[in-house]
Scaffold this motif. Structure first.
Motif, PDB file in Angstrom:
ATOM      1  N   THR A 100     -16.033  28.853  67.033  1.00 28.30           N
ATOM      2  CA  THR A 100     -15.305  27.818  66.297  1.00 28.30           C
ATOM      3  C   THR A 100     -15.419  28.056  64.794  1.00 28.30           C
ATOM      4  N   THR A 101     -16.604  28.419  64.354  1.00 27.55           N
ATOM      5  CA  THR A 101     -16.820  28.714  62.939  1.00 27.55           C
ATOM      6  C   THR A 101     -15.951  29.882  62.493  1.00 27.55           C
ATOM      7  N   TYR A 111     -17.980  30.293  51.684  1.00 27.46           N
ATOM      8  CA  TYR A 111     -19.077  29.461  51.207  1.00 27.46           C
ATOM      9  C   TYR A 111     -19.344  28.299  52.160  1.00 27.46           C
ATOM     10  N   ILE A 112     -18.311  27.575  52.516  1.00 24.04           N
ATOM     11  CA  ILE A 112     -18.467  26.437  53.417  1.00 24.04           C
ATOM     12  C   ILE A 112     -18.861  26.917  54.815  1.00 24.04           C
ATOM     13  N   THR A 113     -18.310  28.047  55.249  1.00 24.57           N
ATOM     14  CA  THR A 113     -18.639  28.587  56.569  1.00 24.57           C
ATOM     15  C   THR A 113     -20.118  28.937  56.659  1.00 24.57           C
ATOM     16  N   ILE A 114     -20.643  29.604  55.648  1.00 27.31           N
ATOM     17  CA  ILE A 114     -22.063  29.965  55.650  1.00 27.31           C
ATOM     18  C   ILE A 114     -22.917  28.701  55.657  1.00 27.31           C
ATOM     19  N   PHE A 115     -22.567  27.743  54.811  1.00 28.31           N
ATOM     20  CA  PHE A 115     -23.323  26.495  54.736  1.00 28.31           C
ATOM     21  C   PHE A 115     -23.294  25.738  56.063  1.00 28.31           C
ATOM     22  N   LEU A 116     -22.105  25.576  56.644  1.00 27.41           N
ATOM     23  CA  LEU A 116     -21.993  24.846  57.916  1.00 27.41           C
ATOM     24  C   LEU A 116     -22.763  25.527  59.043  1.00 27.41           C
ATOM     25  N   THR A 117     -22.715  26.841  59.074  1.00 27.67           N
ATOM     26  CA  THR A 117     -23.457  27.565  60.098  1.00 27.67           C
ATOM     27  C   THR A 117     -24.952  27.327  59.939  1.00 27.67           C
ATOM     28  N   CYS A 118     -25.423  27.319  58.696  1.00 24.03           N
ATOM     29  CA  CYS A 118     -26.845  27.077  58.439  1.00 24.03           C
ATOM     30  C   CYS A 118     -27.267  25.646  58.757  1.00 24.03           C
ATOM     31  N   VAL A 119     -26.337  24.716  58.744  1.00 19.86           N
ATOM     32  CA  VAL A 119     -26.640  23.326  59.078  1.00 19.86           C
ATOM     33  C   VAL A 119     -26.521  23.093  60.585  1.00 19.86           C
ATOM     34  N   ILE A 120     -25.400  23.487  61.160  1.00 18.80           N
ATOM     35  CA  ILE A 120     -25.088  23.127  62.548  1.00 18.80           C
ATOM     36  C   ILE A 120     -25.984  23.833  63.559  1.00 18.80           C
ATOM     37  N   LEU A 121     -26.189  25.137  63.421  1.00 19.27           N
ATOM     38  CA  LEU A 121     -26.966  25.866  64.436  1.00 19.27           C
ATOM     39  C   LEU A 121     -28.411  25.385  64.565  1.00 19.27           C
ATOM     40  N   PRO A 122     -29.172  25.250  63.484  1.00 18.26           N
ATOM     41  CA  PRO A 122     -30.551  24.762  63.674  1.00 18.26           C
ATOM     42  C   PRO A 122     -30.610  23.360  64.277  1.00 18.26           C
ATOM     43  N   ILE A 123     -29.685  22.503  63.891  1.00 21.28           N
ATOM     44  CA  ILE A 123     -29.652  21.153  64.466  1.00 21.28           C
ATOM     45  C   ILE A 123     -29.320  21.229  65.953  1.00 21.28           C
ATOM     46  N   PHE A 124     -28.357  22.063  66.323  1.00 19.07           N
ATOM     47  CA  PHE A 124     -28.010  22.252  67.733  1.00 19.07           C
ATOM     48  C   PHE A 124     -29.198  22.791  68.525  1.00 19.07           C
ATOM     49  N   TRP A 125     -29.970  23.679  67.925  1.00 14.36           N
ATOM     50  CA  TRP A 125     -31.137  24.258  68.596  1.00 14.36           C
ATOM     51  C   TRP A 125     -32.324  23.301  68.648  1.00 14.36           C
ATOM     52  N   GLY A 126     -32.192  22.143  67.994  1.00 15.33           N
ATOM     53  CA  GLY A 126     -33.224  21.117  68.090  1.00 15.33           C
ATOM     54  C   GLY A 126     -34.228  21.093  66.951  1.00 15.33           C
TER      55      GLY A 126
END
Length: 165
Positions: A100-101, A111-126
């Motif tokens: 999706t990213t 810039y936004i893609t890198i930032f969102l990936t760094c936010v969403i993935l760790p949160i998804f992983w718990g």
């Protein structure tokens, strides 16, 4: 089939290697159509050469995959033991998030893609430790942007931030 020949190749790994080689062929053909090269690599190097060097490296490393089980057996490990476990949902979720990213990255910009990936993935992983998460979300994208933009001179597409940058 001869049993010694059968023991030489791991079936699953050989199939994976064949798929990787098919992708290398497709990407090699795509690299042939590159018509410009980044200033970073523009020192009398044709534009397709750098991606082809990467593909050759991947191809050489892929050649090891079907024989990896032989190397692991010598150390007493069974390569197929971990493959009996069912693939976790988090693996499929991670793939879906990354796909999706990638789909929206051209619109959003790097810039936004890198930032969102760094936010969403760790949160998804718990990840719940904000003392780790907040510095990671702030400093890792800045580090990536610093390396590419400042040191390497490779500029990212701004996407929706184009008017602001």
């Amino acid at each position: 089939m001869n049993n010694s020949f059968k023991n030489l190749f791991n079936k699953t790994d050989t199939i994976i290697a064949i798929i990787i080689y098919a992708m290398i062929v497709l990407l090699w053909n795509a690299a042939e159509s590159f018509d410009s090269v980044s200033d970073l690599f523009a020192q009398n190097i044709p534009p397709q050469l750098f991606p082809q060097i990467l593909l050759i490296t991947i191809g050489l490393l892929t050649a090891i995959i079907p024989f990896e089980h032989i190397l692991l057996k010598k150390s007493g490990k069974d390569i197929d033991s971990g493959r009996k476990k069912k693939i976790k949902f988090s693996t499929y979720g991670t793939m879906a998030i990354l796909l999706t990213t990638i789909v929206f990255s051209e619109y959003l910009g790097a810039y936004i893609t890198i930032f969102l990936t760094c936010v969403i993935l760790p949160i998804f992983w718990g990840e719940k430790n904000l003392k780790l998460l907040i510095p990671y979300v702030i400093f890792f994208p800045l580090f990536i942007i610093l390396i590419f933009n400042v040191i390497l001179g490779v500029y990212f597409e701004p996407g929706i931030l184009e008017g602001f940058i």
